[in-house]
Every structure is written in structure tokens, then in C-alpha cells.
Scaffold this active site. Structure first.
Site, PDB file in Angstrom:
ATOM      1  N   HIS A  54     115.708 -25.912  -4.064  1.00 52.16           N
ATOM      2  CA  HIS A  54     116.745 -26.791  -4.610  1.00 52.16           C
ATOM      3  C   HIS A  54     116.565 -28.222  -4.096  1.00 52.16           C
ATOM      4  O   HIS A  54     116.733 -29.186  -4.851  1.00 52.16           O
ATOM      5  CB  HIS A  54     118.136 -26.267  -4.247  1.00 52.16           C
ATOM      6  N   ARG A  87     122.776 -26.646   0.284  1.00 54.56           N
ATOM      7  CA  ARG A  87     122.044 -25.431   0.608  1.00 54.56           C
ATOM      8  C   ARG A  87     122.257 -25.023   2.070  1.00 54.56           C
ATOM      9  O   ARG A  87     122.219 -23.841   2.396  1.00 54.56           O
ATOM     10  CB  ARG A  87     120.563 -25.610   0.313  1.00 54.56           C
ATOM     11  N   HIS A  93     119.714 -21.895   3.580  1.00 54.72           N
ATOM     12  CA  HIS A  93     118.521 -22.439   4.228  1.00 54.72           C
ATOM     13  C   HIS A  93     118.836 -22.932   5.620  1.00 54.72           C
ATOM     14  O   HIS A  93     119.985 -23.220   5.950  1.00 54.72           O
ATOM     15  CB  HIS A  93     117.971 -23.635   3.428  1.00 54.72           C
ATOM     16  N   ASP A  97     114.168 -26.266   6.329  1.00 58.81           N
ATOM     17  CA  ASP A  97     113.847 -25.901   4.943  1.00 58.81           C
ATOM     18  C   ASP A  97     114.250 -27.022   3.987  1.00 58.81           C
ATOM     19  O   ASP A  97     113.514 -27.364   3.064  1.00 58.81           O
ATOM     20  CB  ASP A  97     114.588 -24.626   4.526  1.00 58.81           C
TER      21      ASP A  97
END
Length: 136
Positions: A54, A87, A93, A97
Site C-alpha cells: 500500500h 498501514r 505492517h 515495511d
């Protein structure tokens, strides 16, 4: 249509890049590492945390859109950052990340902007946006 085509190209390239990296690193999702982590979803593949796809998506599209609409670039890139940060909030994550997705997405966007074939489609999108009154 020209802008949609351009962004579909960005989506394809960023998705391919993120998939290659995810397959190479096979990093466990936060909820796999620590079962107490609350997550918005546990539907994603458990070994696909790094890099955040994402974040890669948000930043690759953000870089290209910022170039197309420079007077909105700060707003566009701020939205990419918010999208990536979500995220973390969702427990999907780790911070690394998301940061890796930012770097990868930025690299994909910049590489596309330097690609001759992509530039042809980019120019068509720029004309389309100008004719729609969305840019100068």
C-alpha cells in the site's frame, strides 16, 4: 481515459516491484510475530509484510501525480504519507515495511518518469488534465 491509462501503468509497475520484494524477503506480518497485535484484517498473506504494498502504491502514484499537478504536489504527497501510515495504525505492517514501501514507490515513480514510453502516455495525461481545467 489518458490519465486512467497512465495510472494503470503505475499500478502495474509498482505492484510488480512490491511483489518481487515481498517474495524475496517473506517477512512475517506483525500479528504472526506477536499474536497480541490487533489488526484491521488478517486476510493478507502472512509472509508479505516487507515492503508495504500500500505504501509502494501510494508513493508511486503520488510521485507521478505530483509531477502532473505540481501546484498540488504537497497535498498529494501528504496524502500518500497518510495512506502509508494507515498501514501502521491497522497493524498490517511494521514501520520499516512502510518506510521501504515509501522508498520503493518513490523509485518506481521516478523511474517511470524517466521512461520514454511512459513519457508519451504522461504527456497525453497532462494534456487531458489541462483540457479538463485541473492543471495550468
Amino acid at each position: 481515459p489518458a490519465t486512467a491509462k497512465l495510472m494503470a501503468e503505475v499500478r502495474k509497475d509498482e505492484k510488480d516491484a512490491a511483489a518481487l520484494a515481498k517474495d524475496y524477503f517473506k517477512r512475517k506480518r506483525p500479528w504472526i510475530v506477536d499474536a497480541s497485535v490487533k489488526s484491521c484484517s488478517k486476510e493478507d498473506a502472512p509472509l508479505s509484510s516487507y515492503p508495504s504494498g500500500h505504501a509502494t502504491l501510494g508513493y508511486s502514484m503520488g510521485v507521478v501525480l505530483s509531477s502532473l499537478v505540481p501546484d498540488k504536489s504537497q497535498t498529494i504527497l501528504a496524502r500518500a504519507a497518510e495512506y502509508a501510515y494507515s498501514r501502521l495504525v491497522c497493524g498490517m505492517h511494521f514501520r520499516a515495511d512502510v518506510e521501504a514501501g515509501q522508498v520503493l514507490g518513490t523509485l518506481v515513480g521516478v523511474a517511470l518518469l524517466h521512461n520514454a514510453k511512459f513519457r508519451d502516455d504522461y504527456e497525453a495525461a497532462a494534456i487531458e488534465l489541462k483540457m479538463a481545467g485541473l492543471t495550468q
